[in-house]
Design a protein around this motif. Structure first.
Motif, short mmCIF file in Angstrom:
data_model
loop_
_atom_site.label_atom_id
_atom_site.label_comp_id
_atom_site.label_asym_id
_atom_site.label_seq_id
_atom_site.Cartn_x
_atom_site.Cartn_y
_atom_site.Cartn_z
N THR A 22 0.87 -1.17 0.00
CA THR A 22 0.00 0.00 0.00
C THR A 22 0.91 1.22 0.00
N ALA A 23 0.52 2.23 -0.76
CA ALA A 23 1.36 3.42 -0.88
C ALA A 23 0.51 4.63 -1.22
N VAL A 24 1.02 5.80 -0.87
CA VAL A 24 0.44 7.04 -1.36
C VAL A 24 1.38 7.59 -2.42
N CYS A 25 0.81 8.21 -3.44
CA CYS A 25 1.60 8.73 -4.55
C CYS A 25 1.22 10.20 -4.77
N HIS A 26 2.25 11.02 -4.91
CA HIS A 26 2.06 12.45 -5.10
C HIS A 26 2.34 12.89 -6.53
N CYS A 27 2.51 11.93 -7.48
CA CYS A 27 2.84 12.32 -8.85
C CYS A 27 1.69 13.13 -9.45
N LEU A 28 2.01 13.93 -10.43
CA LEU A 28 0.99 14.79 -11.03
C LEU A 28 -0.09 13.98 -11.74
N ALA A 29 0.27 12.83 -12.30
CA ALA A 29 -0.74 11.98 -12.96
C ALA A 29 -1.76 11.48 -11.94
N PRO A 37 -4.68 15.90 -3.78
CA PRO A 37 -3.24 16.16 -3.79
C PRO A 37 -2.37 14.91 -3.78
N PHE A 38 -2.95 13.75 -3.54
CA PHE A 38 -2.22 12.48 -3.63
C PHE A 38 -3.22 11.35 -3.76
N SER A 114 6.70 16.20 -5.90
CA SER A 114 5.54 17.01 -6.26
C SER A 114 4.46 16.99 -5.18
N ARG A 115 4.88 16.67 -3.93
CA ARG A 115 3.95 16.67 -2.79
C ARG A 115 3.56 18.11 -2.47
N HIS A 116 2.28 18.32 -2.19
CA HIS A 116 1.83 19.62 -1.71
C HIS A 116 2.46 19.85 -0.34
N LYS A 117 3.05 20.98 -0.15
CA LYS A 117 3.85 21.22 1.07
C LYS A 117 3.01 21.14 2.35
N TRP A 118 1.72 21.37 2.29
CA TRP A 118 0.88 21.30 3.48
C TRP A 118 0.50 19.87 3.86
#
Length: 135
Positions: A22-29, A37-38, A114-118
């Motif tokens: 399981t993972a979270v992904c912050h890529c733009l796609a 945002p992810f 590309s993670r949103h800084k917040w």
């Protein structure tokens, strides 16, 4: 067994084993795919996934240059699962399609470049600026 489905219930997946990752992904796609945002993703061995209902395929080219085949419901538009040419034995499933608050938490966070800084995530996760190698 767990069940995933689109918003209208026409496209369903039954999985007979726990996710391998399981993972979270912050890529733009993924940001564009989810409108968030992810993305939260669960990856299963293809042999343990049973798919029912019609889907429409959208093919995108990943940063690696390989194809990622996204499958969404032609009625409600929910993307439920995908297959990547780079990992042909796995099926990725959107964690939200399980609608299960107790779903296994992610073990890693990828494409943090590309993670949103917040966005703040647990330090127990493995963090990667891009796609991890050797996993």
């Amino acid at each position: 067994m767990a069940n995933a489905q689109c918003a209208c219930g026409a496209l369903k997946l039954m999985v007979s084993e726990p996710p391998q990752l399981t993972a979270v992904c912050h890529c733009l796609a993924c940001q564009r795919r989810t409108g968030a945002p992810f993305s939260a993703n669960a990856f299963y061995s293809a042999e343990c996934v049973e798919i029912s209902g019609a889907s429409t395929e959208f093919i995108r080219i990943a940063e690696s240059g390989r194809k990622v085949r996204m499958y969404f419901c032609p009625i409600c538009g929910s993307t439920v699962y995908w297959r990547a040419d780079g990992a042909p034995s796995w099926i990725g499933v959107a964690v939200g399609s399980f609608a299960e608050p107790a779903f296994a938490p992610p073990s890693m966070s990828v494409f943090e470049q590309s993670r949103h800084k917040w966005v703040q995530l647990d330090d127990a996760l493995e963090h990667f600026e891009g796609l991890p190698t050797g996993h």
